[in-house]
Design a protein around this motif. Structure first.
Motif, PDB file in Angstrom:
ATOM      1  N   UNK A 127       6.850  27.117 -51.385  1.00 12.69           N
ATOM      2  CA  UNK A 127       5.928  26.121 -50.874  1.00 12.69           C
ATOM      3  C   UNK A 127       6.715  24.912 -50.369  1.00 12.69           C
ATOM      4  N   UNK A 128       6.280  24.388 -49.233  1.00  8.72           N
ATOM      5  CA  UNK A 128       6.965  23.261 -48.592  1.00  8.72           C
ATOM      6  C   UNK A 128       5.983  22.123 -48.358  1.00  8.72           C
ATOM      7  N   UNK A 129       6.412  20.918 -48.687  1.00  6.45           N
ATOM      8  CA  UNK A 129       5.645  19.709 -48.381  1.00  6.45           C
ATOM      9  C   UNK A 129       6.218  19.075 -47.125  1.00  6.45           C
ATOM     10  N   UNK A 130       5.385  18.907 -46.128  1.00  8.52           N
ATOM     11  CA  UNK A 130       5.783  18.234 -44.897  1.00  8.52           C
ATOM     12  C   UNK A 130       5.411  16.763 -45.045  1.00  8.52           C
ATOM     13  N   UNK A 131       6.411  15.888 -45.018  1.00 10.22           N
ATOM     14  CA  UNK A 131       6.209  14.474 -45.291  1.00 10.22           C
ATOM     15  C   UNK A 131       6.387  13.650 -44.018  1.00 10.22           C
ATOM     16  N   UNK A 132       5.431  12.823 -43.703  1.00 11.82           N
ATOM     17  CA  UNK A 132       5.624  11.847 -42.635  1.00 11.82           C
ATOM     18  C   UNK A 132       5.567  10.459 -43.244  1.00 11.82           C
ATOM     19  N   UNK A 133       6.664   9.712 -43.102  1.00  9.62           N
ATOM     20  CA  UNK A 133       6.747   8.354 -43.637  1.00  9.62           C
ATOM     21  C   UNK A 133       6.419   7.348 -42.547  1.00  9.62           C
ATOM     22  N   UNK A 167       2.893   9.399 -46.056  1.00 13.58           N
ATOM     23  CA  UNK A 167       3.380   8.451 -47.048  1.00 13.58           C
ATOM     24  C   UNK A 167       3.561   7.100 -46.375  1.00 13.58           C
ATOM     25  N   UNK A 168       2.618   6.216 -46.614  1.00 20.79           N
ATOM     26  CA  UNK A 168       2.569   4.952 -45.873  1.00 20.79           C
ATOM     27  C   UNK A 168       3.136   3.803 -46.698  1.00 20.79           C
ATOM     28  N   UNK A 200      -0.794   5.266 -49.756  1.00 22.14           N
ATOM     29  CA  UNK A 200      -0.202   4.031 -49.253  1.00 22.14           C
ATOM     30  C   UNK A 200       0.301   3.213 -50.431  1.00 22.14           C
ATOM     31  N   UNK A 201       1.595   2.859 -50.376  1.00 19.47           N
ATOM     32  CA  UNK A 201       2.166   1.955 -51.379  1.00 19.47           C
ATOM     33  C   UNK A 201       1.859   0.514 -50.977  1.00 19.47           C
ATOM     34  N   UNK A 211      10.125   5.436 -50.622  1.00 19.50           N
ATOM     35  CA  UNK A 211       8.872   6.106 -50.297  1.00 19.50           C
ATOM     36  C   UNK A 211       8.955   7.595 -50.652  1.00 19.50           C
ATOM     37  N   UNK A 212      10.048   8.232 -50.251  1.00 18.90           N
ATOM     38  CA  UNK A 212      10.227   9.656 -50.540  1.00 18.90           C
ATOM     39  C   UNK A 212      10.472   9.869 -52.033  1.00 18.90           C
ATOM     40  N   UNK A 213      11.191   8.953 -52.689  1.00 21.54           N
ATOM     41  CA  UNK A 213      11.387   9.048 -54.131  1.00 21.54           C
ATOM     42  C   UNK A 213      10.048   9.035 -54.855  1.00 21.54           C
ATOM     43  N   UNK A 214       9.127   8.205 -54.396  1.00 19.15           N
ATOM     44  CA  UNK A 214       7.795   8.132 -55.003  1.00 19.15           C
ATOM     45  C   UNK A 214       7.071   9.476 -54.881  1.00 19.15           C
ATOM     46  N   UNK A 215       7.214  10.120 -53.714  1.00 18.26           N
ATOM     47  CA  UNK A 215       6.618  11.460 -53.559  1.00 18.26           C
ATOM     48  C   UNK A 215       7.211  12.435 -54.573  1.00 18.26           C
TER      49      UNK A 215
END
Length: 609
Positions: A127-133, A167-168, A200-201, A211-215
């Protein structure tokens, strides 16, 4: 983001245990290559670079030492010693890459032995998570790109293995409201709430890396892989699935970086810049990947990342001290790469163009903002060079990232001292003009080597020129880009020099915010405000050299014209009309301009930009 440098330096034994099962066997962690073979490649490249640099320094010393060494001579020699290694390595990377592409039967297999698994029709099981920051970006534009990625992935038949996260870190309330509305509407359209998550943080702690660390801390245990994307990123489904298959086939691949190229643009600056980067990147990246191997680069986006080791071993330290080099690491990507390799996982780049795109800044001033942020982030690596248990090549990668920017003020210093050197040597009998001209031309050729290798690669590749609109367009575009490259190099070197001087005195500041994406004109006032030091520096060089030696002035033009022309150059390359003129004639176009892939056609890439 509470880690400190001390925390990072106190736990190497964990990483040493993690690699015991593979590395003592004489193979890289994923079992892809012989460690001894890679070491021999690195030693060869080191020898080539040191030998070339020694030859250049010996020739320069012969010129500078005529009649004895002055203070100016010593300073020029020291500055060249700091500035030249980047050019020398670029030359050898390009030569090796061109040899692999056209002198070997299967150069890609020697560079990326994992690549073949991406084409095998094996079903995905990860499984892959596609992340847009995001941070204060145009929400509609960003969501349109992420939607295009999802549609392209769904078209492969493997879309069920991918979930999407927006991830905002947006601080503008109006932009945040628009993001939330778009995310809600898209989630209802998908009909599966778990497939799309918007978060959103309220703060921007740690910038994008935070931001990515939070994910990773909140959702990372659900996914084996993640695919970070920037707001301007687009990837085709076929490319993403191929990368995922490679990661699946090789569990010790920790980061797999795709070759990111620019997407079609109608902004003149971006269009010319990415034309040069496009063909030059292929041989350069092939050559660099040949010797970097398992200690490759990470550019922070458009790359497959294995979540568990990233979460567990790639915590970024908070650097001690105050501004500008203390605090959160701004250029996080290469630090994460060396920590991933330290943890016993390979970091690789796939040097194959196609299927992975980003947008380039539309004007010189927008480019400078991004470049100076990278400059500050790379200089922070000075505080990380003594991290324990790093592989020698990984430590070298950090050092090299620092030297990439330290070499620019050294280069500027050499140019600034040129009139003084001419004044010292005036009337010197029997001056070795042939040696001086030969060294100058040789170094310029080495500086241009990645571009020249890219030109040759395109000309030698079957159908290569046709992808750029035909031979006439390609050669005309190459001429335009070569002039552009010289002018841009001068502007970049002086701007970076001034920025680093400001850092030394605590007067330079860099923020992290949304970026301009679309073509827009620069007013004379705006261009002057950003580039007046270039005009003054250029006037000094041209005035002094015209008085001392018009011949030297003429020879120096490839290096010095950019200073004097910085303001009109910035304004011209920002004009939407100039970009439109190039686009209508097919000049400085990339292959996607002439044959748009479906995923780019979906978002109308290049129509507005």
């Amino acid at each position: 983001m509470t880690d400190t440098v001390t925390n990072q330096r106190s736990a190497p034994t964990t990483f040493q245990r993690a690699v015991q099962d593979v590395e003592p066997l004489g193979l890289t962690p994923a079992g892809l290559q012989s460690s001894a073979a890679l070491r021999n490649r690195r030693l060869l490249v080191l020898a080539l670079n040191l030998g070339t640099l020694a030859g250049l320094l010996a020739s320069l010393a012969q010129l500078l030492g005529l009649g004895g060494w002055s203070v100016v001579d010593v300073v020029i020699f020291a500055a060249f010693l700091l500035a030249a290694p980047w050019t020398v390595l670029g030359f050898w990377n390009a030569v090796i890459g061109l040899w692999l592409l056209h002198g070997r039967r299967d150069g890609l297999a020697e560079v990326a032995p994992f690549a073949a698994t991406g084409d095998k029709p094996a079903p995905l099981l990860l499984r892959t998570a596609v992340l847009m920051t995001l941070r204060n970006e145009d929400p509609a534009r960003a969501f349109r790109r992420l939607r295009a990625v999802k549609e392209s992935l769904d078209a492969t038949g493997e879309g069920v293995w991918f979930d999407y996260f927006v991830l905002s870190d947006t601080s503008d309330p109006a932009v945040a409201t628009a993001e939330e509305a778009l995310a809600g509407a898209w989630a209802r359209e998908i009909g599966e709430p778990a497939r799309l998550t918007y978060r959103r943080r309220t703060g921007n702690a740690g910038f994008k890396a935070g931001n990515i660390r939070d994910f990773c801390e909140h959702w990372g245990d659900r996914y084996e892989l993640m695919l970070p994307l920037d707001a301007d990123s687009v990837m085709s489904g076929e490319t993403v699935v191929g990368l995922a298959r490679m990661m699946q086939a090789h569990p010790r691949l920790g980061i797999l970086q795709s070759l990111v190229v620019g997407m079609p643009s109608r902004a003149a600056f971006a269009r010319i810049f990415q034309f040069g980067m496009r063909h030059g990147m292929r041989p350069y990246t092939m050559g660099a990947a040949w010797w970097a191997g398992d200690c490759g680069p990470f550019w922070g986006h458009n790359a497959m990342v294995r979540v568990a080791p990233f979460r567990d071993h790639c915590h970024l330290p908070v650097l001690p001290g105050g501004s500008p080099l203390g605090g959160a690491v701004m250029s996080h990507d290469q630090v994460e790469a060396v920590l991933m390799r330290r943890a016993g996982y390979e970091v690789r780049v796939l040097p194959v163009e196609g299927g992975s795109w980003e947008e380039n800044p539309p004007t010189m001033l927008d480019f400078a903002k991004r470049d100076l942020r990278w400059c500050l982030g790379n200089l922070q690596y000075l505080k990380l060079l003594d991290l324990p248990a790093l592989k020698p090549t990984s430590r070298y990668q950090l050092l090299w990232a620092v030297l990439m920017f330290l070499g620019l003020p050294a280069w500027t210093l050499m140019v600034a001292l040129l009139p003084l050197k001419v004044l010292e040597d005036r009337g010197f009998p029997d001056y070795p003009v042939a040696l001086a001209v030969g060294l100058y031309v040789l170094f310029l050729a080495m500086h241009l080597a990645p571009k020249l290798a890219g030109f040759v690669d395109t000309l030698l590749t079957r159908g290569g020129v046709a992808r750029y609109g035909g031979g006439g367009r390609f050669l005309a575009s190459a001429a335009i880009e070569t002039v552009f490259g010289f002018l841009q190099s001068a502007v970049t070197s002086l701007r970076t020099t001034l920025f680093m001087i400001g850092l030394a005195f605590g007067r330079a500041r860099i923020g992290w915010n949304g970026q301009a994406r679309d073509a827009h004109a620069l007013s004379f006032a705006t261009a002057c405000a950003g580039l007046w030091p270039h005009l003054l520096f250029g006037a000094f060089l041209f005035g002094s050299l015209a008085w001392l030696s018009p011949t030297v002035l003429a020879w120096s033009l490839p290096l010095t014209a950019g200073y004097l022309l910085a303001i009109p150059f910035a304004m011209l390359t920002a004009l939407p009309a100039a970009g439109g003129w190039l686009a209508r004639r097919g000049l400085c176009g990339i292959p996607e301009d002439f044959a748009p892939p479906p995923v780019l056609a979906t978002i109308g890439a290049g129509e507005r930009r």
